[in-house]
Design a protein around this motif. Structure first.
Motif, PDB file in Angstrom:
ATOM      1  N   SER A   2     -32.150  92.233  35.238  1.00 15.03           N
ATOM      2  CA  SER A   2     -30.752  92.331  35.622  1.00 15.03           C
ATOM      3  C   SER A   2     -30.355  93.729  36.029  1.00 15.03           C
ATOM      4  N   SER A   3     -31.176  94.754  35.714  1.00 15.13           N
ATOM      5  CA  SER A   3     -30.845  96.125  36.072  1.00 15.13           C
ATOM      6  C   SER A   3     -31.239  96.476  37.492  1.00 15.13           C
ATOM      7  N   ALA A   4     -31.878  95.529  38.205  1.00 14.19           N
ATOM      8  CA  ALA A   4     -32.254  95.792  39.601  1.00 14.19           C
ATOM      9  C   ALA A   4     -31.011  95.983  40.434  1.00 14.19           C
ATOM     10  N   ALA A   5     -31.057  96.882  41.365  1.00 14.15           N
ATOM     11  CA  ALA A   5     -29.893  97.170  42.212  1.00 14.15           C
ATOM     12  C   ALA A   5     -29.585  95.966  43.075  1.00 14.15           C
ATOM     13  N   ALA A   6     -28.299  95.769  43.369  1.00 13.03           N
ATOM     14  CA  ALA A   6     -27.891  94.633  44.190  1.00 13.03           C
ATOM     15  C   ALA A   6     -28.496  94.725  45.579  1.00 13.03           C
ATOM     16  N   SER A   7     -28.700  95.942  46.076  1.00 10.57           N
ATOM     17  CA  SER A   7     -29.273  96.098  47.412  1.00 10.57           C
ATOM     18  C   SER A   7     -30.724  95.675  47.482  1.00 10.57           C
ATOM     19  N   ALA A   8     -31.365  95.546  46.298  1.00 12.56           N
ATOM     20  CA  ALA A   8     -32.770  95.128  46.268  1.00 12.56           C
ATOM     21  C   ALA A   8     -32.894  93.755  45.655  1.00 12.56           C
ATOM     22  N   ALA A   9     -31.921  92.870  45.931  1.00 13.61           N
ATOM     23  CA  ALA A   9     -31.873  91.564  45.282  1.00 13.61           C
ATOM     24  C   ALA A   9     -33.107  90.735  45.580  1.00 13.61           C
ATOM     25  N   ASP A  13     -22.505  73.496  52.826  1.00 11.61           N
ATOM     26  CA  ASP A  13     -21.082  73.662  53.120  1.00 11.61           C
ATOM     27  C   ASP A  13     -20.372  74.465  52.039  1.00 11.61           C
ATOM     28  N   ALA A  14     -20.924  74.493  50.830  1.00 15.56           N
ATOM     29  CA  ALA A  14     -20.293  75.232  49.737  1.00 15.56           C
ATOM     30  C   ALA A  14     -21.298  75.453  48.615  1.00 15.56           C
ATOM     31  N   PHE A  15     -21.001  76.443  47.772  1.00 11.72           N
ATOM     32  CA  PHE A  15     -21.887  76.782  46.662  1.00 11.72           C
ATOM     33  C   PHE A  15     -21.088  76.871  45.362  1.00 11.72           C
ATOM     34  N   VAL A  16     -21.694  76.369  44.294  1.00 13.35           N
ATOM     35  CA  VAL A  16     -21.182  76.566  42.939  1.00 13.35           C
ATOM     36  C   VAL A  16     -22.213  77.393  42.197  1.00 13.35           C
ATOM     37  N   LEU A  17     -21.841  78.602  41.805  1.00 11.04           N
ATOM     38  CA  LEU A  17     -22.753  79.494  41.085  1.00 11.04           C
ATOM     39  C   LEU A  17     -22.328  79.527  39.628  1.00 11.04           C
ATOM     40  N   VAL A  18     -23.167  78.969  38.761  1.00 15.55           N
ATOM     41  CA  VAL A  18     -22.813  78.769  37.357  1.00 15.55           C
ATOM     42  C   VAL A  18     -23.460  79.837  36.474  1.00 15.55           C
ATOM     43  N   TYR A  19     -22.685  80.372  35.544  1.00 17.40           N
ATOM     44  CA  TYR A  19     -23.238  81.264  34.530  1.00 17.40           C
ATOM     45  C   TYR A  19     -22.694  80.860  33.169  1.00 17.40           C
ATOM     46  N   ASP A  20     -23.309  81.365  32.124  1.00 17.08           N
ATOM     47  CA  ASP A  20     -22.916  81.105  30.735  1.00 17.08           C
ATOM     48  C   ASP A  20     -22.011  82.248  30.288  1.00 17.08           C
ATOM     49  N   VAL A  22     -26.250  85.326  38.774  1.00 15.60           N
ATOM     50  CA  VAL A  22     -25.305  84.824  39.773  1.00 15.60           C
ATOM     51  C   VAL A  22     -24.994  85.904  40.808  1.00 15.60           C
ATOM     52  N   LYS A  23     -24.891  87.137  40.354  1.00 13.84           N
ATOM     53  CA  LYS A  23     -24.619  88.251  41.267  1.00 13.84           C
ATOM     54  C   LYS A  23     -25.692  88.352  42.342  1.00 13.84           C
ATOM     55  N   VAL A  24     -26.958  88.231  41.922  1.00 14.27           N
ATOM     56  CA  VAL A  24     -28.058  88.305  42.882  1.00 14.27           C
ATOM     57  C   VAL A  24     -28.057  87.083  43.800  1.00 14.27           C
ATOM     58  N   LEU A  25     -27.772  85.916  43.238  1.00 10.48           N
ATOM     59  CA  LEU A  25     -27.699  84.706  44.053  1.00 10.48           C
ATOM     60  C   LEU A  25     -26.658  84.841  45.158  1.00 10.48           C
ATOM     61  N   ARG A  26     -25.496  85.353  44.793  1.00 11.62           N
ATOM     62  CA  ARG A  26     -24.420  85.492  45.774  1.00 11.62           C
ATOM     63  C   ARG A  26     -24.855  86.387  46.935  1.00 11.62           C
ATOM     64  N   GLN A  27     -25.549  87.457  46.606  1.00  8.73           N
ATOM     65  CA  GLN A  27     -25.994  88.359  47.665  1.00  8.73           C
ATOM     66  C   GLN A  27     -27.056  87.700  48.534  1.00  8.73           C
ATOM     67  N   GLN A  28     -27.950  86.948  47.909  1.00 13.11           N
ATOM     68  CA  GLN A  28     -28.972  86.244  48.690  1.00 13.11           C
ATOM     69  C   GLN A  28     -28.342  85.252  49.651  1.00 13.11           C
ATOM     70  N   LYS A  47     -13.133  87.695  42.390  1.00 13.31           N
ATOM     71  CA  LYS A  47     -12.188  87.399  43.472  1.00 13.31           C
ATOM     72  C   LYS A  47     -11.949  88.593  44.396  1.00 13.31           C
ATOM     73  N   LYS A  48     -11.862  89.787  43.825  1.00 12.53           N
ATOM     74  CA  LYS A  48     -11.531  90.948  44.645  1.00 12.53           C
ATOM     75  C   LYS A  48     -12.761  91.632  45.231  1.00 12.53           C
ATOM     76  N   SER A  49     -13.814  91.775  44.452  1.00 15.45           N
ATOM     77  CA  SER A  49     -15.010  92.473  44.935  1.00 15.45           C
ATOM     78  C   SER A  49     -15.996  91.536  45.622  1.00 15.45           C
ATOM     79  N   TRP A  50     -16.210  90.357  45.032  1.00  9.38           N
ATOM     80  CA  TRP A  50     -17.174  89.431  45.608  1.00  9.38           C
ATOM     81  C   TRP A  50     -16.569  88.531  46.678  1.00  9.38           C
ATOM     82  N   LYS A  51     -15.234  88.423  46.710  1.00 12.91           N
ATOM     83  CA  LYS A  51     -14.536  87.556  47.660  1.00 12.91           C
ATOM     84  C   LYS A  51     -14.910  86.088  47.464  1.00 12.91           C
ATOM     85  N   CYS A  52     -15.003  85.683  46.199  1.00 10.03           N
ATOM     86  CA  CYS A  52     -15.335  84.296  45.865  1.00 10.03           C
ATOM     87  C   CYS A  52     -14.243  83.715  44.976  1.00 10.03           C
TER      88      CYS A  52
END
Length: 247
Positions: free
Chosen positions: A96-103, A130-137, A147-153, A192-197
Motif C-alpha cells: 500500500s506504500s507504493a506511489a500512486a504514479s506507479a500503480a 459503463d460504471a464501477f463499484v470499488l468496495v473497501y472494508d 481501491v485507490k490503485v484500482l481507481r487509477q488503473q 468526492k473532491k480529490s478522486w472525483k468519484c
C-alpha cells in the motif's frame, strides 16, 4: 427505453463484493466467507422509473475468466484463492506504500500482498464497462489503498475519447462502525473532491444502503450525458424519489 448496463464490482479480497451483490439480487447474506476464485457474471433485469434495464454485473475475483454465477467454484481454485487472500494480510502494508504514479508496477511487484490480485483491465475488457463499484472494508486501511490503485488503473486504461464511466467508492461493513480506521466524513471528502468519484457506505450483512447503492449507480450512468453537472454531484442523493426493483 432501456438497454444493457455493464457494471464491475471490484475490491480487495474479503471486503464483501459478492455479499453486496447477493444481498441486492437474492436478499441473503452468506455467514461463511468463501473467496471468489474467478470472475462471475450476474445478469438481472431491473425496473427503474418505468424502464427495464438488463444489468451485467461483474464480480471481480483474481481469476482471468468469467464463471457462471449459479455454478459452484472448483475446489482447487477456491483453495488457491483462500491461500492468496490469507497471504495478502502479511504484506499488504508494504504494497500500500507504493506511489500512486506507479500503480501498475506496484500490482506486479507486491510479492504476496493483496495488490498482486489486481485485475488486468485489458484482459477483462473493463475499459468497456459503463460504471464501477470499488468496495473497501471501513475497518481496513489496506483495502482502501487497494481501491485507490484500482481507481487509477481504471483512469489510465480508459480508451482515449471513451465516455466517462461513473465510479462509486463503497465502504462496506458499516455494522462494524466502531472499528473503522478513519472518520466517514474525511474519506467522503477525499473521494468526492480529490478522486472525483461518488462515495457511500453500506452494510451487506444487514442490507443497509445496498439497494440505494445500485439505484445511484444506475442513475449516474443514465445521467452521464448531463455535461453541466459534475459526476460526484450527480451521484449524491438524487435517487430517493426514484423507484428501482428487480424483475
Amino acid at each position: 427505453m432501456g438497454g444493457t448496463l455493464r457494471v464491475a464490482v471490484l475490491g480487495a479480497p474479503g471486503v464483501g463484493k459478492t455479499a453486496i451483490i447477493r444481498q441486492f439480487l437474492y436478499g441473503d447474506f452468506p455467514e461463511r466467507h468463501r473467496p471468489t476464485a474467478a470472475r462471475r457474471l450476474y445478469r438481472p433485469a431491473v425496473l427503474l422509473n418505468g424502464a427495464v434495464y438488463d444489468l451485467s454485473i461483474s464480480d471481480g475475483g483474481p481469476g482471468p475468466a468469467p464463471a457462471p454465477a449459479a455454478g459452484p467454484a472448483a475446489a482447487p481454485a477456491a483453495a488457491a484463492a483462500s491461500a492468496a487472500s490469507s497471504s495478502s494480510a502479511s504484506a499488504s502494508a508494504s504494497a500500500s506504500s507504493a506511489a500512486a504514479s506507479a500503480a501498475t508496477s506496484a500490482a506486479s511487484s507486491a510479492g504476496d500482498g493483496g495488490l498482486q490480485e489486481l485485475p488486468d483491465l485489458k484482459d477483462w475488457s473493463l475499459q468497456d464497462m459503463d460504471a464501477f463499484v470499488l468496495v473497501y472494508d471501513i475497518c481496513s486501511p489496506d483495502s482502501f489503498d487497494y481501491v485507490k490503485v484500482l481507481r487509477q488503473q481504471i483512469a489510465e486504461n480508459r480508451p482515449a475519447g471513451a465516455p466517462e464511466a461513473p465510479i462509486i467508492v463503497v465502504g462496506n461493513k458499516r455494522d462494524q462502525q466502531r472499528q473503522r480506521f478513519s472518520p466517514r466524513r474525511a474519506l467522503a471528502v477525499l473521494v468526492k473532491k480529490s478522486w472525483k468519484c461518488g462515495y457511500m457506505e453500506c452494510s451487506a450483512k444487514y442490507n443497509w444502503h445496498v439497494v440505494l447503492l445500485f439505484k445511484e449507480l444506475l442513475s449516474s450512468v443514465l445521467a452521464r450525458g448531463c455535461k453541466h453537472s459534475h459526476p460526484a454531484i450527480r451521484l449524491q442523493g438524487a435517487l430517493h424519489p426514484n423507484r428501482c426493483s428487480l424483475m
